[in-house]
Design an enzyme around this catalytic site. Structure first.
Site, mmCIF file in Angstrom:
data_model
loop_
_atom_site.group_PDB
_atom_site.id
_atom_site.type_symbol
_atom_site.label_atom_id
_atom_site.label_comp_id
_atom_site.label_asym_id
_atom_site.label_seq_id
_atom_site.Cartn_x
_atom_site.Cartn_y
_atom_site.Cartn_z
ATOM 1 N N TYR A 118 0.835 -1.196 0.000
ATOM 2 C CA TYR A 118 0.000 0.000 0.000
ATOM 3 C C TYR A 118 0.875 1.254 0.000
ATOM 4 O O TYR A 118 0.623 2.198 -0.742
ATOM 5 C CB TYR A 118 -0.915 0.016 1.233
ATOM 6 C CG TYR A 118 -1.974 -1.061 1.236
ATOM 7 C CD1 TYR A 118 -3.183 -0.870 0.575
ATOM 8 C CD2 TYR A 118 -1.776 -2.263 1.905
ATOM 9 C CE1 TYR A 118 -4.170 -1.851 0.584
ATOM 10 C CE2 TYR A 118 -2.749 -3.251 1.919
ATOM 11 C CZ TYR A 118 -3.947 -3.042 1.257
ATOM 12 O OH TYR A 118 -4.914 -4.018 1.267
ATOM 13 N N ASN A 141 -12.599 0.194 -5.536
ATOM 14 C CA ASN A 141 -12.324 -0.260 -6.902
ATOM 15 C C ASN A 141 -13.585 -0.875 -7.512
ATOM 16 O O ASN A 141 -14.042 -1.927 -7.069
ATOM 17 C CB ASN A 141 -11.196 -1.294 -6.879
ATOM 18 C CG ASN A 141 -10.828 -1.811 -8.255
ATOM 19 O OD1 ASN A 141 -11.349 -1.361 -9.265
ATOM 20 N ND2 ASN A 141 -9.922 -2.771 -8.283
ATOM 21 N N CYS A 149 -6.707 -5.132 -7.576
ATOM 22 C CA CYS A 149 -6.488 -4.669 -6.202
ATOM 23 C C CYS A 149 -6.087 -5.823 -5.277
ATOM 24 O O CYS A 149 -5.521 -5.582 -4.209
ATOM 25 C CB CYS A 149 -7.701 -3.921 -5.675
ATOM 26 S SG CYS A 149 -9.258 -4.807 -5.798
ATOM 27 N N HIS A 150 -6.314 -7.065 -5.693
ATOM 28 C CA HIS A 150 -5.868 -8.206 -4.888
ATOM 29 C C HIS A 150 -4.350 -8.278 -4.813
ATOM 30 O O HIS A 150 -3.805 -8.935 -3.936
ATOM 31 C CB HIS A 150 -6.455 -9.524 -5.423
ATOM 32 C CG HIS A 150 -6.071 -9.835 -6.827
ATOM 33 N ND1 HIS A 150 -6.734 -9.295 -7.913
ATOM 34 C CD2 HIS A 150 -5.090 -10.634 -7.340
ATOM 35 C CE1 HIS A 150 -6.186 -9.756 -9.027
ATOM 36 N NE2 HIS A 150 -5.182 -10.563 -8.712
ATOM 37 N N GLU A 176 -2.306 -16.761 -9.229
ATOM 38 C CA GLU A 176 -1.204 -16.059 -9.897
ATOM 39 C C GLU A 176 0.167 -16.513 -9.432
ATOM 40 O O GLU A 176 1.181 -15.998 -9.873
ATOM 41 C CB GLU A 176 -1.370 -14.549 -9.679
ATOM 42 C CG GLU A 176 -2.599 -13.990 -10.367
ATOM 43 C CD GLU A 176 -2.675 -12.486 -10.344
ATOM 44 O OE1 GLU A 176 -1.661 -11.826 -10.056
ATOM 45 O OE2 GLU A 176 -3.764 -11.962 -10.643
#
Length: 184
Positions: A118, A141, A149-150, A176
């Protein structure tokens, strides 16, 4: 299920599609994908469509034109592990100001399989003391998964928050390859 929301002539199409993280509501305008909503069963779906109608000054109508075909195809490929970058036109009309600036920075500089803190994201947009403001932007978002945003985490390695729930965030990061899959 496909429907449209009419906005003084132009339409906002929406559809609910299944995914590995539960049903997602997608909506698109003539400009592009405008929102992705997690857990889009029943009441959540109804609130999301009503919210689109209210925020965009629209009335729901049934008449899908296929505007969501490509976003749906890309999400399916993403969840299959075959797509690492969403190349879709996006409609940013549900966000603005600092939030839009942060989300655009995130979308263009934090690729698949990586994370950013962040605080680091705040520094990238010129607000080195703005980690909490970045967190608020992530919570606002309108295009999660597509605008990832993850991928924003705490500097100490914690997951931080997530509008879709921490289990959803964990599953997206596992997909991912950022987090190991659980043993059980």
């Amino acid at each position: 299920m496909d429907s449209c929301v009419r906005v003084g002539g132009p339409t906002v199409e929406w559809a609910v599609v299944g995914s590995d993280i539960g049903p997602l509501l997608l909506a698109a305008t003539g400009e592009g994908l405008v929102t992705v909503v997690f857990h889009a069963d029943g009441a959540v779906r109804e609130r999301a469509v009503e919210g689109l109608a209210g925020r965009l000054g629209a009335e729901p109508v049934e008449d899908a034109t296929g505007r969501l075909a490509e976003p749906i195809r890309m999400l399916e490929a993403y969840f299959a592990g075959d797509l690492h970058e969403f190349r879709l036109p996006l409609d940013w009309s549900l966000t603005g100001g600092f939030t839009r600036q942060v989300l655009r920075e995130l979308a263009t500089t934090v690729p698949y399989g990586t994370v950013v803190g962040y605080g680091e994201l705040a520094r990238r947009v010129g607000r080195p003391d703005g980690a909490q403001a970045v967190g608020a932007a992530m919570g606002a978002n309108p295009l999660p998964v597509v605008v990832p945003c993850h991928r924003v985490v705490e500097s100490d390695g914690g997951l931080g928050g997530f509008g879709g729930g921490l289990e959803t965030k964990r599953r997206l990061l596992e997909l991912e390859g950022v987090l190991p899959q659980p043993l059980f």
